[in-house]
Design an enzyme around this catalytic site. Structure first.
Site, PDB file in Angstrom:
ATOM      1  CG  ASP A  14      -2.049   0.961   1.170  1.00 18.70           C
ATOM      2  OD1 ASP A  14      -1.934   1.968   0.440  1.00 18.70           O
ATOM      3  OD2 ASP A  14      -3.052   0.719   1.854  1.00 18.70           O
ATOM      4  CG  HIS A  16      -3.411   4.696  -0.655  1.00 19.00           C
ATOM      5  ND1 HIS A  16      -3.372   3.360  -0.985  1.00 19.00           N
ATOM      6  CD2 HIS A  16      -4.181   5.310  -1.580  1.00 19.00           C
ATOM      7  CE1 HIS A  16      -4.109   3.169  -2.066  1.00 19.00           C
ATOM      8  NE2 HIS A  16      -4.612   4.335  -2.449  1.00 19.00           N
TER       9      HIS A  16
END
Length: 148
Positions: A14, A16
């Site tokens: 991930d 983000h």
């Protein structure tokens, strides 16, 4: 009490970063000493940082929906590395698809996480709950044998 040290980051593949920066800022404003590992963090990186800093908690976030897979074995890895009692928190968009949050919470607590936060959880509440948990753990560690 000294400011509690927490290790934060975004697990797995991930990438983000925005939410992670928001968490860092909010936790810092609430007097946590934040060790921010950034994005794409492995379980070993969280655990290494917690050991190196003497952190009271690890805060795992995931937005891309694969947190369920990325977090498997986290508690066991902490135990294996000698920090089995560390507080583990997880939050964000942890699974793919629509699921009742109570099912997600049950699943992650079964994996050894102390608290599981939905994506829309108020960060003031998160900070309050984490502080309370950490204070309880620290008080029990300070209590004389048999008084816990």
């Amino acid at each position: 009490m000294q400011n509690p040290t927490i290790v934060i980051g975004v697990i797995g593949a991930d990438c983000h970063a925005v939410g992670n920066k928001v968490l860092d800022r909010v936790f810092t404003m609430h007097n946590f000493s934040v060790i921010n590992l950034g994005v794409m963090v492995s379980q070993d990186e969280y655990i290494d940082a917690a050991i190196e800093t003497g952190a009271q908690a690890i805060v795992v976030s995931s937005i891309y929906g694969h947190g369920e897979v990325d977090c498997i074995g986290m508690r066991e890895n902490c135990v294996e590395r000698g920090i089995g009692e560390i507080l583990l928190y997880v939050g964000g968009n942890l699974v793919i698809g629509k699921h009742d949050f109570s099912e997600i919470e049950t699943k992650f607590k079964g994996m050894g996480f102390n608290r599981v936060f939905a994506p829309d959880t108020d960060l003031e509440l998160v900070c309050s709950l984490m502080k309370r948990d950490i204070e309880r753990v620290m008080q029990s560690e300070e209590a004389p044998e048999g008084m816990q």
